[in-house]
Design an enzyme around this catalytic site. Structure first.
Site, short mmCIF file in Angstrom:
data_model
loop_
_atom_site.label_atom_id
_atom_site.label_comp_id
_atom_site.label_asym_id
_atom_site.label_seq_id
_atom_site.Cartn_x
_atom_site.Cartn_y
_atom_site.Cartn_z
N HIS A 54 9.73 3.26 7.82
CA HIS A 54 8.81 2.28 7.52
C HIS A 54 8.60 2.08 6.11
CE1 HIS A 54 7.83 3.83 11.83
NE2 HIS A 54 7.30 2.77 11.79
N CYS A 104 9.50 4.91 3.24
CA CYS A 104 9.30 6.07 3.93
C CYS A 104 10.59 6.32 4.90
CB CYS A 104 7.91 6.19 4.68
SG CYS A 104 7.54 7.93 5.07
N ASP A 122 2.20 1.23 -0.92
CA ASP A 122 1.63 1.94 -1.71
C ASP A 122 2.14 2.69 -2.82
OD1 ASP A 122 2.76 3.51 0.17
OD2 ASP A 122 1.04 4.59 0.73
N ARG A 164 6.93 1.74 -0.86
CA ARG A 164 7.25 2.93 -0.56
C ARG A 164 8.05 2.80 0.62
NH1 ARG A 164 4.54 7.14 3.01
NH2 ARG A 164 2.82 5.81 2.65
N CYS A 213 4.33 12.55 0.68
CA CYS A 213 3.98 12.09 2.39
C CYS A 213 4.83 13.15 3.20
CB CYS A 213 4.26 10.75 2.53
SG CYS A 213 6.01 10.38 2.50
#
Length: 202
Positions: free
Chosen positions: A145, A159, A149, A157, A105
Site C-alpha cells: 500500500h 509500504c 506520510d 511511503r 513501520c
C-alpha cells in the site's frame, strides 16, 4: 478462543503498524501521482495454477491473494545493500535502493518507484479501512500500500512486502525471471531507468 484472539491481535498490530502515522480509517493517498489508475488489463497473465507453480507459498499468498507478511519479518526490511528491487511475480523493475528508507513501520519502505508506470494504484476497502493498494503494472500482482506520510521529495511511503520482491545487488547476476522480463517485456522507460541506476553506481 485464545488462538483466535491472538490472531486478531496480530492482524490489528499489523495494520496499525502499516498505518502508524495515520489515525483515520480513510488512509487513501491524496497524492497526485498515486491516484487510482488500475484498468484490470495486464500484459502478463497466467492461470491461478501457473502462478502457484511459479511461486513460493508466501509469494503466492502476498502477490496473488493480497496477503500481508508479519511486520519486521521480511527479508528486505533491514536490507541496506545497493541494488534494484524487482517484482517477484514477473521480474519487472520496481524500486532502487536509493529510494529505500527506514520508516519504522516494519515493512520495506520506499519514497518513489524506479520510473513512472511500473506501479498501478487502486482502492482497497478491506479490514475496515480505506487504503490505496499498489500492484505491479505487468501482472496486477499485489505489492503493498502507499501512504502520504513519506519523506521528501515525494511525501509518499510505499509500504511493501518483502515476499513481493526480488532484490538484485549491484554486481550480482539477475535471476532468470528478471532477465526474461528485461529482455522480452520491459518498456524502453524501464530499461533506461535500470541502465541509469547501474551506470551511476559503477
Amino acid at each position: 478462543m485464545l488462538k483466535l484472539l491472538a490472531i486478531s491481535a496480530g492482524l490489528f498490530f499489523m495494520f496499525q503498524s502499516c498505518a502508524h502515522t495515520q489515525n483515520s480509517r480513510d488512509m487513501q493517498s491524496r497524492h497526485h501521482s498515486a491516484q487510482h489508475n488500475d484498468t484490470g488489463n495486464y500484459p502478463l497473465q497466467r492461470s491461478d495454477e501457473e502462478w502457484k507453480q511459479q511461486m513460493q507459498p508466501m509469494q503466492y499468498y502476498v502477490l496473488r491473494q493480497a496477503g500481508t507478511e508479519r511486520p519486521f519479518t521480511g527479508d528486505y526490511y533491514k536490507n541496506k545493500e545497493a541494488g534494484i528491487y524487482y517484482s517477484a511475480a514477473t521480474g519487472q523493475p520496481l524500486f532502487v535502493s536509493d529510494a529505500k528508507y527506514d520508516s519504522g513501520c516494519g515493512w520495506p519502505s520506499f519514497f518513489e518507484p524506479i520510473t513512472e508506470g511500473v506501479i498501478l494504484y487502486r482502492k482497497d476497502t478491506s479490514h475496515g479501512m480505506i487504503r490505496t493498494e499498489i500492484i505491479d503494472s505487468s501482472s496486477g500482482s499485489h505489492l503493498g500500500h502507499v501512504f502520504d506520510d513519506g519523506p521528501p521529495p515525494t511525501g509518499l511511503r510505499y509500504c511493501m512486502n518483502s515476499a513481493a520482491m526480488v532484490f538484485v545487488a549491484l554486481g550480482d547476476t539477475p535471476p532468470a525471471l528478471v532477465q526474461k522480463y528485461m529482455e522480452q517485456h520491459a518498456s524502453q522507460k524501464e530499461k533506461e531507468a535500470v541502465k541509469r541506476f547501474l551506470m551511476r553506481k559503477d
